[in-house]
Write an enzyme that holds these catalytic residues in place. Structure first.
Site, PDB file in Angstrom:
ATOM      1  N   ALA A 167     -37.449  23.769  -0.200  1.00 15.59           N
ATOM      2  CA  ALA A 167     -37.854  23.482   1.174  1.00 15.59           C
ATOM      3  C   ALA A 167     -38.287  22.026   1.302  1.00 15.59           C
ATOM      4  CB  ALA A 167     -38.986  24.409   1.589  1.00 15.59           C
TER       5      ALA A 167
ATOM      6  N   ARG B 227     -32.534  12.564   8.544  1.00  8.37           N
ATOM      7  CA  ARG B 227     -31.487  12.578   9.569  1.00  8.37           C
ATOM      8  C   ARG B 227     -31.864  13.441  10.774  1.00  8.37           C
ATOM      9  NH1 ARG B 227     -26.385  14.353   6.899  1.00  8.37           N
ATOM     10  NH2 ARG B 227     -25.326  13.677   8.791  1.00  8.37           N
TER      11      ARG B 227
ATOM     12  N   ASN C  95     -50.003  47.616  45.806  1.00  5.28           N
ATOM     13  CA  ASN C  95     -48.949  46.807  46.411  1.00  5.28           C
ATOM     14  C   ASN C  95     -49.509  45.422  46.725  1.00  5.28           C
ATOM     15  OD1 ASN C  95     -47.069  45.615  48.259  1.00  5.28           O
ATOM     16  ND2 ASN C  95     -46.184  47.650  48.541  1.00  5.28           N
TER      17      ASN C  95
END
Ligand code: UD1
Ligand code: CA
Length: 451
Positions: free
Chosen positions: A12, A18, A363
């Site tokens: 890793a 890049r 609601n």
């Protein structure tokens, strides 16, 4: 799964120049998870029991991530970059604790599947001392070539060390290798650095094993699976392949996608069967969707739980902590954050619900805003079961609207509302008969006299 003991050494280090990034290469995400996390997950699913991670210098973030996602992993630092064999040997103390199978994996090659790792382990179980993962890239330039004789892998030749004839070979080294545990240290210790790069090449283990009459085999993987990431463009290519796979898996498990190539999933997106996902939907991490829910087009969903039969969108945003109960509805241009929307409740249009509890069957009218933040602290809004919030209301938290209460449209609610009460928090309407006609007449007059 085999009962053989196993160790994966994951390289890793990838300094990632890049990538042009401050972030260590293997920490760049695919499907929202660092590449290293994908490798750890694949290896875990292939039954790997122990991990050794080799990082480059100054890669604290890599170690931190590994400690979190693979507790028990040994973390090593390769201080000088002297080649892939040298990198693996940085994990010497982990290698010295014998395992039957030792796999060498790359943190920047995140698409490798558990099945492929299992195939490599199966070759070890059948008696191979070294297993090399090969592939046939469209353009082999730059890769080590696999040199086979009579069906045996006799050497891996790096591009710069290869003859013209060897460069014609299309079968290449993906980099991932597996070793018989008892052979790995003797083989690696025998590797020298007499080559074009002056590096200790892991790949030289193949010729050394052959010289000792140890069996060496190459198995082939799809080129897609062993794509390594060196640039952001390659990261995007890997992301695209990962997304294609994840969509495919979701559809095969019973999810309908109307335009799968426009749906973006996270590594941990959980979608149950008979969920429909329309076009252009993005899932951030931490989403779980239960059976029969519908996610309409152009919705962005992150850290949310959507229960059975609930519907979301089109153009909805669910942020972390949004939890929609069964059959709940969150409609267009609605944002929900850290809020429970009860079963069957409806928040249909143009609303912000943040830091709230909305009871079942409530609601919430168009344009409702929970005013949850005073610039310093967040406060809670509780809306009871079956409550009705009239359109364009502002609920100033902390505030509680009782079960079954009504809030008149356009209210600014600053006090709690009792169950079944009506609260109206707005200026009373006044009417002045004939006022408009008188006004127009007056205006017409002043305009004429002004000329
Ligand atoms: C390597 C293989 C090549 C293969 C190719 C696939 C060797 C000698 N060659 O070549 O056969 O076709 O991968 O991509 O193994 N690394 C370290 N420390 C080091 C050197 C490398 O950790 O000292 C890590 C790199 O960060 C990288 C991986 O090992 O993740 C491969 O190294 P790299 O130098 O890219 O090898 P390649 O030349 O690509
Ligand atoms: Ca490389």
């Amino acid at each position: 799964m085999s009962d053989r003991s196993s160790l994966a050494v994951i390289l890793a280090a990838g300094e990632g120049t890049r990538m042009r990034s401050q972030r260590p290469k293997v920490m760049h995400p695919v499907g929202g998870l660092p590449m290293l996390g994908h490798v750890l997950a694949a290896a875990t699913r292939a039954g790997i029991g122990r991990f050794a991670l080799v990082t480059g210098s100054g890669a604290e973030a890599v170690g931190g991530f590994a400690r979190k996602s693979a507790p028990g992993a040994d973390i090593f630092e390769q201080r000088e970059r002297l080649g892939t064999a040298h990198a693996v040997l940085a994990a010497r103390s982990a290698l010295a604790e014998q395992a039957d199978d030792v796999l060498v994996l790359y943190g920047d090659t995140p698409l490798v599947t558990p099945e492929t790792l299992e195939r490599m382990r199966a070759e070890l179980a059948k008696g191979a001392a070294v297993v090399v993962l090969g592939f046939r890239p469209a353009v082999p330039t730059g890769y080590g070539r696999l040199i086979e004789q009579d069906g045996r892998l006799v050497a891996i030749r790096e591009e710069r060390d290869a003859s013209e004839a060897e460069r014609q070979i299309g079968f290449c080294n993906a980099g991932l290798m597996a070793f018989r545990g008892e052979s790995v240290l003797p083989l690696l210790d025998a590797i020298g650095n007499h080559n074009a790069k002056g590096e200790y090449y892991l790949t030289d283990a193949v010729e050394i094993a052959n010289a000792q009459a140890l069996p060496v085999v190459a198995i082939e993987a799809e080129a897609d699976e062993v794509l390594g990431v060196n640039t952001r463009a390659e990261l995007a290519a890997v992301e695209a392949i990962w997304q294609t796979r994840a969509r495919q898996a979701a559809m095969l498990s019973g999810v309908t996608m109307l335009a799968p190539h426009t749906v973006y999933l996270s590594h941990d997106t959980l979608i149950e069967r008979d969920v429909t996902i329309e076009q252009n939907v993005v899932f951030g991490p931490g989403v779980r969707i239960e059976e029969g829910a519908i996610i309409h087009a152009f919705s962005h969903v992150e850290g949310a739980r959507i229960e059975r039969g609930a519907t979301v969108g089109p153009f909805a945003r669910l942020r972390p902590g949004a939890a929609l109960g069964p059959q709940a509805k969150v409609g267009n241009f609605v944002e929900v954050k850290n809020a429970e929307i009860g079963a069957g409740a409806k928040v249909s249009h143009l609303t912000y619900i943040g830091d709230a509890k909305v009871g079942a069957e409530a609601n919430i009218g168009a344009g409702t805003i929970t005013c949850n933040y005073d610039g310093f602290d967040k406060a809670l809004t509780v809306i009871g079961e079956g409550a009705f919030i009239g359109s364009n209301s502002a609920l100033v938290a902390p505030v509680t609207i009782g079960d079954g209460a009504y809030v008149g449209s356009g209210s600014v609610i600053t006090e709690d509302v009792a169950p079944d009460a009506l609260a109206i928090g707005r200026g009373r309407q006044v009417e002045k008969p004939g006022w408009a006609a008188r006004f127009r007449a007056m205006k017409a007059l002043t305009k004429r006299t002004r000329v």
